[in-house]
Write a protein that holds these residues in place. Structure first.
Motif, PDB file in Angstrom:
ATOM      1  N   ARG A   3      46.362 -26.130 -58.087  1.00 60.38           N
ATOM      2  CA  ARG A   3      45.063 -26.245 -58.764  1.00 60.38           C
ATOM      3  C   ARG A   3      44.495 -27.658 -58.624  1.00 60.38           C
ATOM      4  N   ALA A  59      43.318 -28.166 -55.099  1.00 62.34           N
ATOM      5  CA  ALA A  59      42.111 -27.383 -54.798  1.00 62.34           C
ATOM      6  C   ALA A  59      40.868 -28.158 -55.235  1.00 62.34           C
ATOM      7  N   ALA A 117      38.259 -29.591 -52.435  1.00 63.81           N
ATOM      8  CA  ALA A 117      36.906 -29.014 -52.407  1.00 63.81           C
ATOM      9  C   ALA A 117      35.874 -30.080 -52.046  1.00 63.81           C
ATOM     10  N   ASP A 161      40.640 -17.878 -60.399  1.00 63.64           N
ATOM     11  CA  ASP A 161      39.198 -17.820 -60.677  1.00 63.64           C
ATOM     12  C   ASP A 161      38.804 -18.891 -61.695  1.00 63.64           C
ATOM     13  N   VAL A 189      38.196 -21.664 -59.330  1.00 63.92           N
ATOM     14  CA  VAL A 189      37.298 -21.361 -58.207  1.00 63.92           C
ATOM     15  C   VAL A 189      35.857 -21.199 -58.710  1.00 63.92           C
ATOM     16  N   GLU A 190      35.676 -20.508 -59.837  1.00 65.32           N
ATOM     17  CA  GLU A 190      34.306 -20.272 -60.311  1.00 65.32           C
ATOM     18  C   GLU A 190      33.587 -21.582 -60.649  1.00 65.32           C
ATOM     19  N   ARG A 249      32.910 -23.534 -57.485  1.00 60.75           N
ATOM     20  CA  ARG A 249      31.764 -22.963 -56.748  1.00 60.75           C
ATOM     21  C   ARG A 249      30.453 -23.379 -57.415  1.00 60.75           C
ATOM     22  N   ILE A 268      34.797 -21.884 -51.334  1.00 61.75           N
ATOM     23  CA  ILE A 268      36.202 -21.486 -51.447  1.00 61.75           C
ATOM     24  C   ILE A 268      36.287 -19.972 -51.313  1.00 61.75           C
ATOM     25  N   GLY A 327      38.693 -14.732 -54.493  1.00 62.32           N
ATOM     26  CA  GLY A 327      38.982 -16.129 -54.863  1.00 62.32           C
ATOM     27  C   GLY A 327      39.824 -16.228 -56.116  1.00 62.32           C
ATOM     28  N   LEU A 346      44.059 -19.776 -50.986  1.00 62.79           N
ATOM     29  CA  LEU A 346      42.668 -20.201 -51.065  1.00 62.79           C
ATOM     30  C   LEU A 346      42.326 -20.959 -49.792  1.00 62.79           C
ATOM     31  N   ILE A 353      39.543 -23.450 -48.275  1.00 60.48           N
ATOM     32  CA  ILE A 353      38.535 -24.362 -48.822  1.00 60.48           C
ATOM     33  C   ILE A 353      37.814 -25.072 -47.683  1.00 60.48           C
TER      34      ILE A 353
END
Ligand code: S3P
Length: 440
Positions: A98, A101, A105, A125, A128-129, A132, A138, A144, A149, A151
């Motif tokens: 996490r 990520a 990103a 999520d 990711v949400e 995003r 992603i 997602g 994942l 990226i």
């Protein structure tokens, strides 16, 4: 691997728990974007933190961990990471996947993050949400929601986000992305989660401050968090990692519930966002003393002395939960041996840890004679006079392996723990330490 545990006549001695897992991950990840060399002492050499080091190496960060737990890491500034030639494997570690990520990103290259079967089943999520929403590109399994994942790093914008759960992994992932975003980011949590990222970022010269709520415990931020984009490279941060209170917790419960015990846990981190185990055990009547309180880097540390106690049931809920989330399986062992009932609520996050820790804790402790029931968001436990030894298994979850070993120290007869090798994820010397403090 199976381990057999018998109840010792006495528990005595001093244990230096391994370096804190959360702080070790952050010391490596944050120093990887600093300009210059940092030396991190007492870095935790468990499998989770080693996964972080392997990923950072693959991203072009020079680092060496010696056999004494000293990590040398040479950051090449905030734009110093390089595209990895291969998939980044976080193994069993949610923090690795996490946090990376969030960081990746914002980098101008492509990355793929994956993990073992347990990690690939855990929810992504939640990062990711919001990533995003900051503009991150992603993709992943189930839209997602699960790793791997993929990226496609790029430019991001700051957001204002209220986290759906009190999760330091989510907060930290977004804070790392926010360091590279256009404009500031404000993150609000339903309850305060561990604040190691904030403390470290501030010590490295990043602009991270509290919004709303009140600042408590000196450095701790409550309410919301404002993260401003970096305008210069972070300073490297050399530190000694405090002992892991989540590892110390196993010995705290063992000593408090054993009839002839006194254990000193030396050099343990007692950050107020992590020390809920002390509050919960105190409310159960445990004899716990904090001695030699001091500060290592940006974290408070103490020696914790725990003696045999007569435990009673309690209620563990609300904002206490994120302050002891990883300690709930072993607290269920303490509750099984306490007088009266203990209720744990508001802990549905336990269902999405390395295993569904509500299900696995209830199932395995029942095998040892505990009277414990599942609640949708916790457990209800009736104290029994004593547990009885038997066969149980970790299901590959490190915290379950250690909680069941502690149950074995406190049960009548012999307990066999299957999947005992899982301790290597966060406490490779656990079985050695167990032997050292037990006299038969
Ligand atoms: C961690 C945060 C917690 C905890 C995990 C480590 C961290 O998870 O359970 O073992 O280092 O940030 P969540 O943030 O998902 O609650």
């Amino acid at each position: 691997m199976r381990k057999t545990v018998r109840p010792p006549r006495r528990l005595r001695g001093t244990i230096e728990p391994p370096g804190d897992k959360s702080i070790s991950h952050r010391a490596a990840i944050l120093n990887s974007i600093a300009q210059g060399e940092a030396v991190v002492e007492n870095f935790q050499a468990g499998a989770d933190c080693l996964a972080t080091l392997r990923c950072l190496k693959a991203l072009g960060v020079p680092l060496v961990l010696d056999g004494q737990g000293r990590l040398r890491i040479l950051g090449n500034g905030r734009f110093g990471l390089r595209e990895s030639a291969n998939v980044l494997n976080a193994a069993n570690s949610g923090t690795t996947l996490r946090l990376l990520a969030g960081l990746l990103a914002a980098q101008p290259f492509f990355s793929v993050l994956t993990g073992d079967a347990s990690l690939r089943s855990r929810p992504m999520d939640r990062i990711v949400e919001p990533l995003r929403a900051m503009g991150a590109r992603i993709q992943g399994r189930e839209g997602g929601a699960r790793p791997p994942l993929a990226i496609e790093g790029g430019s991001l914008s700051g957001i204002r986000n209220r986290l759906p759960v009190a999760s330091a992994q989510v907060k930290s992932a977004l804070a790392l992305a926010a360091l590279y975003a256009q404009g500031e980011t404000i993150l609000e949590e339903p309850a305060p989660s561990r604040d190691h990222t904030e403390r470290m970022l501030r010590a490295m010269g990043a602009s991270v401050s509290a919004v709303g709520g009140s600042a408590s415990g000196g450095d701790s931020l409550e309410g919301g968090l404002r993260v401003s984009p970096l305008t210069h490279d972070p300073r490297p941060l050399s530190l000694r990692v405090p002992g892991d209170i989540s590892a110390a917790a196993f010995w705290m419960v063992a000593a408090a519930a054993h009839p002839d015990a006194e254990l000193r846990l030396s050099g343990v981190g007692v950050n107020p966002t992590r020390s809920g185990i002390i509050d919960a055990l105190n409310s159960m009547g445990a004899s716990i003393a904090l001695e030699e309180e001091r500060v290592w880097g940006c974290e408070p540390v103490a020696d914790i002395v725990v003696r045999s106690s007569s435990l009673r049931g309690t209620v563990i809920e609300g904002s206490l939960i994120p302050r002891l989330i990883d300690e709930l399986p072993v607290l269920a062992v303490a509750a099984s041996l306490a007088r009266g009932e203990t209720v744990i609520r508001d802990a549905s996050e336990l269902r999405v840890k390395e295993s569904d820790r509500i299900r696995t804790t209830v199932r395995e402790l029942r095998r040892l004679g505990a009277r414990i029931d599942e609640l949708p968001d916790g457990m209800a436990i009736q104290g029994v006079g004593s547990l009885r030894g038997g066969a149980c298994g970790s299901g590959g979850d490190h915290r379950l392996a250690m909680a069941l070993a502690v149950a074995g120290l406190l049960a009548q007869g012999e307990t066999t723990v299957r999947g005992a090798e899982a301790v290597a994820v966060s406490y490779p010397d656990f079985w050695r330490d167990l032997g050292r403090v037990s006299s038969y």
